[in-house]
Design a protein around this motif. Structure first.
Motif, PDB file in Angstrom:
ATOM      1  N   ILE A 144      -4.840   5.303   3.938  1.00  0.00           N
ATOM      2  CA  ILE A 144      -3.873   4.577   4.520  1.00  0.00           C
ATOM      3  C   ILE A 144      -3.712   4.639   5.944  1.00  0.00           C
ATOM      4  O   ILE A 144      -3.498   3.964   6.827  1.00  0.00           O
ATOM      5  CB  ILE A 144      -2.527   4.445   3.935  1.00  0.00           C
ATOM      6  N   ARG A 145      -4.005   5.882   6.225  1.00  0.00           N
ATOM      7  CA  ARG A 145      -4.038   6.380   7.609  1.00  0.00           C
ATOM      8  C   ARG A 145      -5.201   7.622   7.980  1.00  0.00           C
ATOM      9  O   ARG A 145      -5.804   8.061   6.738  1.00  0.00           O
ATOM     10  CB  ARG A 145      -2.915   7.357   7.978  1.00  0.00           C
ATOM     11  N   TYR A 183      -2.027  -4.012  10.058  1.00  0.00           N
ATOM     12  CA  TYR A 183      -2.344  -2.799  10.160  1.00  0.00           C
ATOM     13  C   TYR A 183      -3.156  -2.372   8.891  1.00  0.00           C
ATOM     14  O   TYR A 183      -3.362  -1.036   8.801  1.00  0.00           O
ATOM     15  CB  TYR A 183      -1.150  -1.930  10.407  1.00  0.00           C
ATOM     16  N   CYS A 184      -2.799  -2.926   7.828  1.00  0.00           N
ATOM     17  CA  CYS A 184      -3.006  -2.182   6.347  1.00  0.00           C
ATOM     18  C   CYS A 184      -4.206  -2.441   5.960  1.00  0.00           C
ATOM     19  O   CYS A 184      -4.703  -3.476   5.831  1.00  0.00           O
ATOM     20  CB  CYS A 184      -1.819  -2.810   5.685  1.00  0.00           C
ATOM     21  N   PRO A 193      10.679  -1.055   3.014  1.00  0.00           N
ATOM     22  CA  PRO A 193       9.870  -0.821   3.932  1.00  0.00           C
ATOM     23  C   PRO A 193      10.459  -2.095   5.163  1.00  0.00           C
ATOM     24  O   PRO A 193      10.362  -2.953   4.965  1.00  0.00           O
ATOM     25  CB  PRO A 193       8.441  -0.854   3.845  1.00  0.00           C
ATOM     26  N   GLN A 227       9.242  -1.245   8.691  1.00  0.00           N
ATOM     27  CA  GLN A 227       8.278  -1.098   9.662  1.00  0.00           C
ATOM     28  C   GLN A 227       8.416  -1.101  11.108  1.00  0.00           C
ATOM     29  O   GLN A 227       8.059  -0.202  11.946  1.00  0.00           O
ATOM     30  CB  GLN A 227       6.947  -2.196   9.529  1.00  0.00           C
ATOM     31  N   ASP A 259      10.197   2.528   5.393  1.00  0.00           N
ATOM     32  CA  ASP A 259       9.135   3.050   6.083  1.00  0.00           C
ATOM     33  C   ASP A 259       9.048   2.378   7.497  1.00  0.00           C
ATOM     34  O   ASP A 259       9.261   1.138   7.605  1.00  0.00           O
ATOM     35  CB  ASP A 259       7.735   2.607   5.542  1.00  0.00           C
ATOM     36  N   ILE A 276       6.495   2.123  11.132  1.00  0.00           N
ATOM     37  CA  ILE A 276       5.237   2.707  11.982  1.00  0.00           C
ATOM     38  C   ILE A 276       5.671   2.401  13.427  1.00  0.00           C
ATOM     39  O   ILE A 276       6.344   1.677  13.879  1.00  0.00           O
ATOM     40  CB  ILE A 276       4.382   1.794  11.530  1.00  0.00           C
ATOM     41  N   PHE A 332       5.872   6.705  10.221  1.00  0.00           N
ATOM     42  CA  PHE A 332       4.295   7.083  10.569  1.00  0.00           C
ATOM     43  C   PHE A 332       4.027   6.506  11.897  1.00  0.00           C
ATOM     44  O   PHE A 332       4.424   5.766  12.392  1.00  0.00           O
ATOM     45  CB  PHE A 332       3.660   6.269   9.670  1.00  0.00           C
ATOM     46  N   LYS A 333       2.949   7.443  12.441  1.00  0.00           N
ATOM     47  CA  LYS A 333       2.456   6.914  13.657  1.00  0.00           C
ATOM     48  C   LYS A 333       1.329   6.058  13.462  1.00  0.00           C
ATOM     49  O   LYS A 333       0.493   6.408  12.371  1.00  0.00           O
ATOM     50  CB  LYS A 333       1.568   8.057  14.444  1.00  0.00           C
ATOM     51  N   ARG A 371      -7.038   1.029  11.418  1.00  0.00           N
ATOM     52  CA  ARG A 371      -8.019   1.112  10.189  1.00  0.00           C
ATOM     53  C   ARG A 371      -9.107   0.086  10.318  1.00  0.00           C
ATOM     54  O   ARG A 371      -8.588  -0.869  10.679  1.00  0.00           O
ATOM     55  CB  ARG A 371      -7.131   1.162   8.897  1.00  0.00           C
TER      56      ARG A 371
HETATM   57  N1  5AD Z   1      -0.775   3.402  10.210  1.00  0.00           N
HETATM   58  C1  5AD Z   1       0.303   3.925   9.925  1.00  0.00           C
HETATM   59  N2  5AD Z   1       1.260   3.789   8.999  1.00  0.00           N
HETATM   60  C2  5AD Z   1       0.630   2.799   7.755  1.00  0.00           C
HETATM   61  N3  5AD Z   1       1.232   2.466   6.792  1.00  0.00           N
HETATM   62  C3  5AD Z   1       0.439   1.353   6.220  1.00  0.00           C
HETATM   63  N4  5AD Z   1      -0.666   1.311   7.075  1.00  0.00           N
HETATM   64  C4  5AD Z   1      -0.730   2.027   8.165  1.00  0.00           C
HETATM   65  C5  5AD Z   1      -1.299   2.420   9.422  1.00  0.00           C
HETATM   66  N5  5AD Z   1      -2.467   2.047   9.493  1.00  0.00           N
HETATM   67  C6  5AD Z   1       2.428   2.792   6.369  1.00  0.00           C
HETATM   68  C7  5AD Z   1       3.364   1.522   6.291  1.00  0.00           C
HETATM   69  C8  5AD Z   1       3.638   1.458   4.716  1.00  0.00           C
HETATM   70  C9  5AD Z   1       3.477   3.000   4.295  1.00  0.00           C
HETATM   71  C10 5AD Z   1       2.902   2.863   2.832  1.00  0.00           C
HETATM   72  O1  5AD Z   1       2.425   3.458   5.079  1.00  0.00           O
HETATM   73  O2  5AD Z   1       4.715   1.981   6.729  1.00  0.00           O
HETATM   74  O3  5AD Z   1       4.948   0.864   4.257  1.00  0.00           O
END
Ligand code: 5AD
Ligand code: SF4
Length: 446
Positions: free
Chosen positions: A49-50, A166-167, A270, A272, A310, A312, A341-342, A346
């Motif tokens: 994921i990161r 982003y995912c 979440p 975001q 959550d 970002i 999360f920063k 990806r």
């Molecule tokens: N960068 C940072 N955080 C991310 N998440 C998902 N993809 C990314 C990314 N590329 C976070 C989102 C999601 C959680 C599981 O991970 O906040 O809800």
């Protein structure tokens, strides 16, 4: 007996997959060890994921490679990173014996059996199995509960149909696939027989369960029907789920809170970002106001409902103004908890190619600001509970000291207290005496 060591990275879904694999391997006659040095096989269940999650696993693999040079050892990688990189992983770390994708986990035991029976198709080469498999969501239901385990995860679906920019998850876990309701209920019956009192239903977007596949009944979505069915199971005391999506959090689901007595008054939803312009760039199809309305409607039903989320920070193009909106929204909603999360670019995702990528130092700064805001609210929520009695489902011994035990209240707050092993599995009243940002401390009601 061959011994297997499994290290898990990432989310609850991965934790649950690892448990299923432990159960599967045991049923094939393998032992599970916590000692890496005793292991004949080392498996890493990985997360993509990161970037940081991937780097951790790569670091581990590199050090295991050194061990492999010294002794006979099998090395396997499964989960999202295996799915994402496939054969590329082996090019990077040639010592890997197995690379098993997210839809093929349940074949791990067979691959090991074949290897040890020396009948592997290609015993010297790396086995890479990352293709899709029909109905794979139904094939990893084995369990391996810990003695006295009170709370358990239940995966009800796999995959995600959203396209958040982003995912990487839709790439690594595929399209949404749902398990039949009967299989889920049978699994929960098994958990009940083995002493489990609390279930947490898992899915990438758990409230999408059955959508478009199973029928609506009396205006209720398949997910709501599932919650109602679990409510009817004697032995289950608490129901939780994660993570829902604001889209699809409709009135039938909102109406479950306060109506289904076992459904806990805590939601991890979440968000975001609280800036509509960023949500749009993230391809999250809701506005901050829609999120606000869901929270309001839930609080109308259950005034002390707890919320976590959550976030970002540092998504491409996030301005100071966008970020300030998220900080202000934290003050408005007063989240109990949040994962902040920063943003991590990806590969194969739209956002990685966006201009206006934010500097790491800026992401770090914003993460710290938001964490401070969160801490203020978490502490405030916890402080208000000093002097109250909380009903705590006791889960086990706390790390803190001989007589310390821990559990959670219905709102998912962690409670630590002096207790004894007989309390595990019981719901007991705990008088709260002290509070920190992350936990409540108290004593058992005499
Ligand atoms: N960068 C940072 N955080 C991310 N998440 C998902 N993809 C990314 C990314 N590329 C976070 C989102 C999601 C959680 C599981 O991970 O906040 O809800
Ligand atoms: Fe990723 Fe978005 Fe699906 Fe969550 S909803 S798994 S963030 S694509």
């Amino acid at each position: 007996m061959k011994q297997v060591f499994i290290k898990t990275y990432g989310c609850q879904m991965n934790e649950r997959d690892t448990e299923a694999i432990r159960g599967l391997l045991k049923s094939h006659g393998y032992g599970i060890t916590d000692e890496v040095h005793n292991a004949d096989v080392i498996l890493l269940n990985t997360c993509s994921i990161r970037e940081q999650a991937e780097m951790k696993a790569i670091g581990k693999l590199t050090s295991l490679f050194q061990q492999k040079k010294r002794r006979d050892l099998l090395l396997g990688v499964f989960g999202c990173m295996a799915q994402h990189h496939g054969i590329e992983l082996q090019k990077r770390i040639p010592a890997i014996d197995f690379i098993i994708g997210t839809e093929k986990l349940h074949h791990i035991a067979d691959y090991l059996d074949r290897h040890f029976a020396n009948t592997a198709v290609n015993p010297k080469g790396t086995i890479v199995d990352v293709t899709a498999e029909q109905d794979s969501q139904n094939k990893i239901s084995t369990r391996d509960l810990k003695p006295g385990q009170v709370s358990a995860f239940v995966s009800i679906m796999q995959g995600c149909n959203m396209h958040c920019s982003y995912c990487i998850v839709p790439t690594t876990r595929g399209q949404e696939r749902y398990r039949p309701m009967k299989d889920i209920l049978d699994e929960i019956q098994y958990l009940i027989i083995h002493g489990v009192k609390e279930v947490t239903l898992l899915g990438q977007i758990v409230n999408h369960y059955g959508q478009g596949t199973f029928p609506m009944v009396d205006g209720k979505s398949p997910f709501v029907q599932l919650l109602e069915a679990i409510q009817g199971l004697d032995g289950i005391e608490r129901i939780r789920f994660m993570s829902p999506h604001p889209v699809g959090f409709r009135h039938d689901l909102i109406g479950c809170f306060g109506r289904l007595s076992k459904l806990c008054p805590h939601i991890h939803l979440p968000l975001q970002s609280a800036s509509d312009h960023i949500l749009k760039a993230m391809k999250r199809p809701y506005s901050c106001d829609i999120f606000r309305q869901i929270v309001q409607r839930l609080r109308e039903r259950v005034p002390d409902m707890a919320f976590s989320t959550d976030i970002i920070v540092g998504f491409p193009g996030e301005t100071e103004e966008d970020f300030d909106k998220t900080v202000a929204f934290f003050d408005e909603i007063a989240f109990d908890m949040a994962f902040i999360f920063k943003y991590s670019p990806r590969s194969h995702t739209l956002a990685a190619f966006m201009e206006e990528q934010i500097a790491e130092s800026k992401k770090e700064e914003r993460q710290q600001v938001l964490l401070k805001t969160l801490e203020r609210h978490s502490y405030e929520h916890n402080r208000k509970l000093i002097g109250t009695t909380q009903q705590v489902l006791v889960e086990g011994k706390a790390h803190r000291g001989e007589s310390k035990f821990f559990g959670r209240n219905a709102h998912f707050r962690k409670v630590i207290f002096d207790g004894h092993p007989e309390l595990i599995g019981q719901t007991v009243g705990i008088i709260i005496e002290r509070a920190s940002t992350t936990a409540l401390l108290g004593k058992v009601l005499p």
